[in-house]
Design a protein around this motif. Structure first.
Motif, PDB file in Angstrom:
ATOM      1  N   VAL A   1       0.835  -1.203   0.000  1.00  0.00           N
ATOM      2  CA  VAL A   1       0.000   0.000   0.000  1.00  0.00           C
ATOM      3  C   VAL A   1       0.872   1.255   0.000  1.00  0.00           C
ATOM      4  N   GLU A   2       1.960   1.246   0.760  1.00  0.00           N
ATOM      5  CA  GLU A   2       2.872   2.394   0.776  1.00  0.00           C
ATOM      6  C   GLU A   2       3.508   2.606  -0.596  1.00  0.00           C
ATOM      7  N   GLU A   3       3.875   1.527  -1.277  1.00  0.00           N
ATOM      8  CA  GLU A   3       4.444   1.649  -2.624  1.00  0.00           C
ATOM      9  C   GLU A   3       3.426   2.204  -3.607  1.00  0.00           C
ATOM     10  N   ILE A   4       2.180   1.762  -3.495  1.00  0.00           N
ATOM     11  CA  ILE A   4       1.125   2.276  -4.365  1.00  0.00           C
ATOM     12  C   ILE A   4       0.904   3.760  -4.087  1.00  0.00           C
ATOM     13  N   ALA A   5       0.847   4.127  -2.810  1.00  0.00           N
ATOM     14  CA  ALA A   5       0.646   5.533  -2.456  1.00  0.00           C
ATOM     15  C   ALA A   5       1.789   6.393  -2.969  1.00  0.00           C
ATOM     16  N   ALA A   6       3.014   5.910  -2.869  1.00  0.00           N
ATOM     17  CA  ALA A   6       4.166   6.674  -3.359  1.00  0.00           C
ATOM     18  C   ALA A   6       4.109   6.832  -4.873  1.00  0.00           C
TER      19      ALA A   6
ATOM     20  N   LEU B   1       1.435   7.027  -6.633  1.00  0.00           N
ATOM     21  CA  LEU B   1       0.338   7.928  -6.977  1.00  0.00           C
ATOM     22  C   LEU B   1       0.605   9.367  -6.563  1.00  0.00           C
ATOM     23  N   ALA B   2       1.609   9.554  -5.729  1.00  0.00           N
ATOM     24  CA  ALA B   2       1.920  10.909  -5.281  1.00  0.00           C
ATOM     25  C   ALA B   2       2.385  11.761  -6.455  1.00  0.00           C
TER      26      ALA B   2
END
Length: 156
Positions: free
Chosen positions: A47-52, A54-55
């Protein structure tokens, strides 16, 4: 009295079996909890990789439209950014700042929401690179900024 000893021995054996059964259940529960923890850690990392991914990138770049000579780099982050150097400058015949002389290009500080204009000339016959690689103050790794293609001129 012998039957009392046999009863005590059987009771001890029963309690030992029950204790082993409980310990085995506790071990299985502990192993399952550890596996669940590892699975949750992997999910959090994903989830952190996906959020990064999408940033929004901290910088954007596009052509101003004057035959690909002027490039505008905009600070889209929430803090001031200082560009220390262009790592892929060798991809250009000439690259510089519109507000500084050739020797004094770096560093360039771009306030939040502001832009800076650069000029870029290509070697004859070579295409404009599709990205810039900037070294930024406060970061050990370069920032890759995609260069949006120039807009097509309007037809009359």
């Amino acid at each position: 009295m012998e039957w009392v000893n046999v009863t005590i021995a059987l009771a001890s054996l029963g309690f030992a079996a029950f204790s082993w059964w409980m310990a085995d259940g506790a071990k299985k529960a502990r192993d399952q909890a550890q596996e669940d923890r590892r699975r949750v850690e992997r999910q959090v990392q994903a989830v952190e990789e996906i959020a990064a991914s999408l940033a929004r990138p901290p910088l954007s770049a596009h052509h101003l439209g004057d035959r690909d000579r002027t490039i505008v780099v905009r600070n889209t982050s929430s803090q001031e950014i200082t560009l220390k150097e262009l790592l892929n400058e060798s991809d250009f015949h000439m690259f510089g700042s519109m507000t500084r002389d050739r020797e004094g290009v770096w560093p360039v500080t771009i306030p939040v929401g502001s832009l800076h204009r650069f000029y870029a000339l290509m070697n004859h016959g070579y295409a404009m690179p599709d990205h810039f690689e900037f070294r930024v103050e406060g970061s050990d790794s370069p920032i890759f900024v995609g260069l949006e293609p120039a807009a097509e001129p309007k037809k009359r």
